[in-house]
Every structure is written in structure tokens, then in C-alpha cells.
Design an enzyme around this catalytic site. Structure first.
Site, PDB file in Angstrom:
ATOM      1  CD  GLU A   1     -20.688  94.866 -26.702  1.00 61.30           C
ATOM      2  OE1 GLU A   1     -21.177  95.747 -25.974  1.00 61.30           O
ATOM      3  OE2 GLU A   1     -20.691  94.930 -27.943  1.00 61.30           O
TER       4      GLU A   1
ATOM      5  CB  THR B   1     -17.393 102.276 -25.614  1.00 57.42           C
ATOM      6  OG1 THR B   1     -17.718 102.674 -26.882  1.00 57.42           O
ATOM      7  CG2 THR B   1     -18.381 102.942 -24.670  1.00 57.42           C
TER       8      THR B   1
ATOM      9  CB  SER C   1     -34.579  95.731 -26.206  1.00 56.72           C
ATOM     10  OG  SER C   1     -33.581  94.751 -26.285  1.00 56.72           O
TER      11      SER C   1
ATOM     12  CB  THR D   1     -22.192  99.731 -20.261  1.00 61.15           C
ATOM     13  OG1 THR D   1     -20.935  99.495 -20.902  1.00 61.15           O
ATOM     14  CG2 THR D   1     -22.235 101.170 -19.760  1.00 61.15           C
TER      15      THR D   1
ATOM     16  CE  LYS E   1     -18.227 100.995 -19.930  1.00 62.39           C
ATOM     17  NZ  LYS E   1     -18.667 101.386 -21.340  1.00 62.39           N
TER      18      LYS E   1
END
Length: 408
Positions: free
Chosen positions: A279, A192, A408, A155, A181
Site C-alpha cells: 500500500e 494479510t 469508506s 482487496t 493477494k
């Protein structure tokens, strides 16, 4: 960029006898990207799983638990782009419809299919796109498509995550290969993340269930990026039972120990790769807590440090504002902690002794360590012989940007 983590090469990943993997572009959320994976298991495989402890768990997690309880799993269907979480009864129906569609094509019962989803929460799963893509995914099935599958389950990951090892079990070579992942919404219990680990070892079902729990506890339950426990976390362990050795009936036997060591190595590499690709991460941080009265209190202190936004942002800035680490240890919940017995180290730099600044500590030494891409924080609680370790990353400007712009 991930911290000291490169994309794997297909040639480094060993096929596991009894496992086929196929992927396709189903357009589940975005066009022109692989987002649907099917893993087909030959008859006789044993499967165990560990799932999120988030009480708002996703529909596929609920269905997986139901189907695993019945045993004899033959296929896994994994989609990205949509988590099918927060979708109520409709989400359960769509997860079951996914299993039914795959089962029709494979000639098995729907209960023999496990569904997995990851992506945006509280949006309706486009099951019609999954069903439309199943034929292409199945046609793509090959034993050596582990890297393709690792790419297709991503993702916000920036690189695919896959590792492979071979170990000797009772003198027979056993192959272990896994993919995972995850990059955000990562916290133990679990995180996640999706993780799939397969071997061709011969393992009794009860032993495999125990092994799955131990592997999760020693790997995926030791990582945190942002302290958020996801709705969809799933870690599945497969033994295809194809290797020519006697069945492993105990993890305390020589064969059980050899298998566990090999699989734990791969599971840890997969878990740590999630942190390395956290991230916005720029640093990979090992938090080791020694000298605890119990392992549980060591984990309490380690997680308090690893989850602290103040600690994580200090590491991003290479700012040796290390009192933040002491503060995290202090609020970790160890009620009878004696601060005068605390020792703190950054790699080889002794920062704190007996609860206060070490006489020889200099801020430039702390900053030197904090500028590294890999750092070990070690705390000694001075209470006993227990220890534990978790892995985390820093918290950067990019983390905020990635999550602010995620949909987005």
C-alpha cells in the site's frame, strides 16, 4: 503504482490438470466486482496449508485447520470484502455454512471444503450472498481461469498477482501455478495475504505438508509491508497427483529437490509481488544480513530494519539518514552484538565500516542509490557465516491515506 510489477497475462499462466477455478460478483461488500472464487479439485488431490500465527485468527482459518486435519479436500471457497474475523461463534457458524452450501452443490462432505475470507475485520459475514453466488462461480469454472481468480481475491491490491512455471520431475513435465493477494497488514508469521499454489506433481501427503512449511518459510515469511500480522493469512499448497511420475517421497531426493526449487521460485515471486504492490509503495527493498552467528539473529536484524518506520520513511524521501539502519540493528535484540564489527552497504556503496562512517562514503552516493526503485541494504554483523534475507517497501503518504479511508 506497484514497483516494477505488471499485471500477468492469462496466456502466461499454465492450467494445472485437476484444478478448476470459477468466480462471480456476489456483492459481498461492493457491487460490480468479482469477490467470490471457487477452486474445485478432482478426486485424489493432496492439500496442505500454513496459516497465521495471530492468536485472534479468523473463523475460516479455524475451520480450515479442522478440515485439513481430516484430509481429502475437494474445494476451496474464497470471498473478499469481509474477513469474518472477530466475529465469535457466529463467525464460525457462517464459515461452516459456507462449506455446507458448497458441499451440497458439489456432492461432497462439508469437511472436504476449505473456506477463506479477506477484507474488513469484525463485521458479520453475509453468508447468504456467498450461497447465492456459488452456482454462478461453479458454472464459471475453467482450468484456465487463474487470472480471473487472482483478480477476484484482491482487496487493496492494485494488480492481480499470478505466476506459473513448468519443471522436470523424474523426466516428466510438471506444471506449477499460483495466485496471491495482499498489500497491507503484511508481516511474517504470516502476512494479510492469501496464497494458493498448485501443481500436478505426485506427492505423498506428509511430504506436501513439509513442502508447504518450507515454501512459506522461504517466501511469505520473508516479506513485510507494515509489521502487522493479519488474522486471516492462509497459504495453501495443492498437488493434484496427475503427473505420470513416481510419487515424491522425500524432498531430499532428486525429484523432491526439483519440485521444491520450482515451487519456491513461484512462491517467492508471489510473496515479492505483495511487497511490490504494498500500500502506497514506491520502492522495493531487499534487506540482506550476513555474518550472523545464526540465521535467526540475521532475521532479527533484517526484520528490525524492514519494520522501522524511520528507515522506511527515509527511503520514501530518498534521504540518506542511514544512522536509522544502524539504530535498528542495535535494538534488534542481539544482546552481545559488537558494533565495531558492523559493515553496511547500499547496493555497491560502502556506507559503514567497523561500526563507523566509511572514509570514502559521500551522502550523494547514498542518495543516488535511494532514488532507485529497487534497492539492496546489506549488513554484515561480523559474527559468523549465517545469512538471511527479507523483502520490504518504503512507507509513503499514500499508505496512511489508504488505511485511513479503507472502510469508506
Amino acid at each position: 503504482m506497484p514497483v516494477n510489477l505488471s499485471a500477468p497475462r492469462a496466456g502466461d499462466l499454465h492450467p494445472v490438470p485437476g484444478v478448476l477455478l470459477g468466480c462471480t460478483e456476489a456483492g459481498i461488500r461492493k457491487a460490480n466486482r468479482k469477490d467470490l472464487t471457487v477452486i474445485v479439485l478432482e478426486p485424489g488431490a493432496t492439500v496442505a496449508g500454513v496459516f497465521t500465527q495471530n492468536r485472534f485468527c479468523a473463523a475460516p482459518v479455524q475451520v480450515c485447520r479442522e478440515h485439513l486435519a481430516q484430509g481429502d479436500i475437494r474445494a476451496l471457497v474464497i470471498n473478499t470484502g469481509n474477513a469474518n474475523a472477530g466475529t465469535g461463534q457466529d463467525g464460525l457458524q457462517r464459515a461452516r455454512a459456507t462449506c455446507e452450501a458448497a458441499a451440497r452443490r458439489l456432492g461432497v462432505a462439508p469437511r472436504q471444503v476449505l473456506p477463506f475470507s479477506t477484507g474488513v475485520i469484525m463485521e458479520q459475514l453475509p453468508v447468504e450472498r456467498i450461497e447465492a453466488g456459488l452456482d454462478a462461480a461453479l458454472a464459471d469454472g475453467r482450468p484456465d481461469h487463474w487470472l480471473r481468480a487472482a483478480e477476484a481475491i484482491m482487496t487493496t491490491d492494485t494488480v492481480p498477482k499470478a505466476f506459473s512455471r513448468q519443471v522436470a520431475v523424474d523426466g516428466v513435465t510438471v506444471t506449477i501455478t499460483g495466485i496471491s493477494k495482499g498489500a497491507g497488514m503484511i508481516r511474517p508469521n504470516m502476512a494479510t495475504m492469501l496464497g494458493f499454489l498448485a501443481c500436478d506433481a505426485k506427492v505423498e501427503a506428509g511430504v506436501l505438508r513439509q513442502l508447504a512449511l518450507e515454501l512459506a518459510e522461504g517466501s511469505f515469511n520473508r516479506v513485510t509491508v507494515d509489521g502487522d500480522t493479519s488474522t486471516n493469512d492462509s497459504f495453501v499448497v495443492v498437488a493434484t497427483n496427475r503427473a505420470a511420475h513416481a510419487a515424491v517421497t522425500s524432498l531430499d531426493s532428486p525429484a523432491g529437490r526439483a519440485l521444491r526449487a520450482g515451487m519456491l521460485e513461484v512462491a517467492r515471486l508471489l510473496a515479492q509481488s505483495i511487497v511490490r504492490d504494498g500500500e502506497g509503495a514506491t520502492k522495493f527493498i531487499t534487506v540482506q544480513v550476513d555474518g550472523g552467528a545464526t540465521g535467526a539473529e540475521c532475521r532479527q536484524a533484517a526484520y528490525a530494519i524492514a519494520h522501522s518506520p524511520l528507515v522506511k520513511t527515509a527511503f520514501f524521501a530518498s534521504d540518506p539518514n542511514l544512522g536509522r539502519i544502524l539504530a535498528a540493528v542495535g535494538y534488534a535484540g542481539i544482546t552481545d552484538l559488537d558494533q565495531t564489527r558492523i559493515e553496511l552497504y547500499l547496493d555497491d556503496v560502502h556506507v559503514v565500516t567497523r561500526g563507523g562512517r566509511h572514509p570514502s562514503y559521500r551522502e550523494e552516493d547514498g542518495q543516488r542509490v535511494m532514488k532507485q526503485s529497487e534497492i539492496t541494504v546489506r549488513v554484515d554483523l561480523g559474527r559468523g557465516a549465517a545469512s538471511d534475507t527479507v523483502w520490504t517497501c518504503d512507507l509513503s503518504h499514500d499508505y496512511v491515506s489508504i488505511n485511513a479511508d479503507y472502510r469508506s
